[in-house]
Scaffold this active site. Sequence first.
Site, PDB file in Angstrom:
ATOM      1  N   THR A 275      42.183 -43.786   5.680  1.00 36.03           N
ATOM      2  CA  THR A 275      42.170 -42.924   4.530  1.00 36.03           C
ATOM      3  C   THR A 275      42.902 -41.682   4.593  1.00 36.03           C
ATOM      4  O   THR A 275      43.484 -41.475   5.920  1.00 36.03           O
ATOM      5  CB  THR A 275      40.764 -42.255   4.371  1.00 36.03           C
ATOM      6  OG1 THR A 275      40.428 -41.135   5.320  1.00 36.03           O
ATOM      7  CG2 THR A 275      39.468 -43.335   4.526  1.00 36.03           C
ATOM      8  N   ASP A 276      43.184 -41.142   3.513  1.00 39.34           N
ATOM      9  CA  ASP A 276      44.029 -39.831   3.573  1.00 39.34           C
ATOM     10  C   ASP A 276      43.018 -38.778   4.210  1.00 39.34           C
ATOM     11  O   ASP A 276      41.845 -39.078   4.235  1.00 39.34           O
ATOM     12  CB  ASP A 276      44.403 -39.447   2.121  1.00 39.34           C
ATOM     13  CG  ASP A 276      45.631 -38.436   2.170  1.00 39.34           C
ATOM     14  OD1 ASP A 276      45.890 -37.899   3.132  1.00 39.34           O
ATOM     15  OD2 ASP A 276      46.373 -38.182   1.269  1.00 39.34           O
ATOM     16  N   TRP A 277      43.374 -37.631   4.281  1.00 42.42           N
ATOM     17  CA  TRP A 277      42.685 -36.795   5.089  1.00 42.42           C
ATOM     18  C   TRP A 277      41.475 -36.066   4.475  1.00 42.42           C
ATOM     19  O   TRP A 277      41.685 -34.908   3.853  1.00 42.42           O
ATOM     20  CB  TRP A 277      43.617 -35.755   5.754  1.00 42.42           C
ATOM     21  CG  TRP A 277      44.028 -36.333   6.986  1.00 42.42           C
ATOM     22  CD1 TRP A 277      44.159 -35.185   8.055  1.00 42.42           C
ATOM     23  CD2 TRP A 277      44.894 -37.187   7.604  1.00 42.42           C
ATOM     24  NE1 TRP A 277      44.678 -35.738   9.273  1.00 42.42           N
ATOM     25  CE2 TRP A 277      45.014 -36.905   8.926  1.00 42.42           C
ATOM     26  CE3 TRP A 277      44.917 -38.407   7.057  1.00 42.42           C
ATOM     27  CZ2 TRP A 277      45.524 -37.866   9.714  1.00 42.42           C
ATOM     28  CZ3 TRP A 277      45.637 -39.383   7.783  1.00 42.42           C
ATOM     29  CH2 TRP A 277      45.896 -39.229   9.168  1.00 42.42           C
TER      30      TRP A 277
END
Length: 778
Positions: A275-277
């Site tokens: 995932t992105d952060w």
Amino acid sequence: MLHNRIRTLAAAFTIAAAGTAQTAPQLRADNIDAVLRAMTLEEKAQLLVGDGHASFVGSGAMLGHQSRLVAGAAGQTVAIPRLGIPATVLTDGPAGVHIDARREGSTATFYATGFPVGTCLAATWNPQLVYSVGQAMGKETLEYGCDVILGPGLNIQRNPLGGRNFEYYSEDPLLTGVIGAAMIRGIQSQGVGTSPKHFAVNSQEGDRTRVDERVSQRALREIYLRGFERAVREAQPWTLMAAYNKINGTFDQGNYDLLTKVLRQDWGYKGIVMTDWIGKRDGLTTASEIHAGDNLLMPGYPDQVKDIMDGVNNGTIKQEDLDRNVREMLEYIVKSPAFRKYAYSNKPDLHAHAQITRQASAEGMVLLKNDGVLPVSALKTVALFGVNSYDFFSGGLGSGCVNVPYVVDMVQGLKNAGIATTPMLTDIYRKYVSYAAAKLKADKNPEMWFLDQGQPKLDEIDITDRLIAHEEPLADAAIITIARQAGEGMDRPASEFALSDRERDMINRVSDHFHRVGKPVIVIINSGASIETASWRDRADAILVAWQPGEEGGNSVADVLTGKVNPSGHLTVTWPVAISDDASTADFPAQPDYYALTDKFAAGNLKGVNYTNHSEDIYVGYRYYDTFGRKPAYPFGFGLSYTTFGFSRLTAKRVGSNVVVSVSVKNTGRVAGKQVAQLYVAAPKGVLEKPRKELKGFAKTRLLQPGESETLTISVPVRDLASYDTKGCRWLAEAGVYTFLVGDNVAHTPLAATLKLAEYTEKTSDALPPQSVLKVLR
Ligand code: BGC
């Protein structure tokens, strides 16, 4: 060695081990199943959640700086020493390795090379050169103890105001895919991984963590996913980063259609998805992320480990989904430098890489205008205007910035080429730059962390007639730098596309004075994205787009101005006359500023309710301008040279599953140069509506001496001629006569060849259907 020991020690406390080290299998490339069988549920859950929690949660640590193993790296995965599973380190990208340059208690420095931003690299239209940049970036990733660099950015530059356009390659998916694949292969050739991002349709920063990107299945497949598809098929990235946004109602990071049906089933992807952060999302369960095929939840929170364990225990997470995700993680880990205990040096060859970035950025610069004043000859002194001549933007802001050892600004670059700048003006600007930097620091809003990257955005100097009158007699020419900065979390306001009153005034006054005495005025555009040019370009004798060219920027600009390098860059996006001309602008969030935007979204929406329609559908960039006869300021593919070229002997023939196009390019001018042959294809009229023509291939010549020719061959798989037929869930290239056009930009294709082709079809999964609210789209 020492670093590897620290890595193991630091990781050792992360897992409460079950069983003993003696009996547990130790991870090898050939015993993944045995290790999987030996893992406890907790260990499996841990492995799927990033190791951001210990350092991050409650600590106030900066997002994107969660690695404990390499200071300033974006994050890391969990180590399980009991099973010989090391932690792996993920660092940002994509313009170079983003880590802290200094570490507490150490006098050593850890600077990384600032390479040109994505748009500049793509503007080289030179995959081999991009591959060599990738190799250098991969080496730095490896030698700084990282396993994966988080890039390249493969989103489509849908609108000129997109905040992260500079990180991305193009408005065109073919160019994005070809350049992206070259970059991935270059980086991964060094034994480290990449993470193409942000998968997918993260083409705006406005409300990026919530916005629902509403887009037709056809535009998705043909425009927004196609670059990723090519990169995945051709370069097999080790990892891929899911974007923050939703597509047609579902968050990308929990989107089964996107991450499993399209990515794995249709494209055969074998790597992991992270995932992105961000962590947990409203309205999305951890269970659905696991099911969707998201292997690694970054930066990682303890809650997510618990969610996974609870989910398996209560049956909302299937054991087979869990095991599949864990197996893929282990397959990723055995490829990593951490796994092979690579003894990194912390000493990449920054000197050698500076030469690579200098060469790449010079080749990516685009000459928009030249009334015969370039290359400059016998230029001794210039009056250098514009604050960013003295504070050159080497890159953009946010996670994509790099802590570079230095930036060669215009003054230094010109000086290195033997060209002086007028002393008083230089002194005024230098003083202003220090003042503006101090002011920015003092005014700093802690939430705008990415503005703390030492780059003042202000330009408060009035360029008066008196000042210019003082400078002009001392200079042989005027150079004006017009710059734009942008970054993560916000799009550019429309006002930044246009020139400010002060900039316009500066161009007018400087050109009045210098032209009156017959001295040239050269404008350098230091921006990762397009700006308005149509209203002022007549005032300049030459315009060079330097983009954000990396740490050697000033040297690269001087290389081009002096003719040491003959420009051969071409635009990878259309430069509109007015921002309102762009087909996507009506739907694009216009943001006065970040806070106003956040408030508006919180209160309801900017336009609609936290969604963005893609009403222009497949007509992104030149597909719109070219099909509907709108004249831009500079068309897609445009770029001048100091020499001239002729195209001839175009042929197109079918060879197996490809159309092979051949064209001869001749240097018809007086200096050596490189040319790009751009191949556009116009499809026969059929059932599916099509853009007038689309880029289907390109090739660049070697450096051709005057009078020299080269025959270029461009191979186009028939599959690439297909459009997406939503009704049939298939790629469809209709039967009929195709026209193959070659030229040096989309509006200039002097040669054409035709070829009759049979129908081509290829079934896909039925994925990512739009919601019913998407009325505007077919
Ligand atoms: C960005 C990513 C980046 C990540 C880690 C996010 O905010 O969108 O591009 O890789 O942070 O720093």
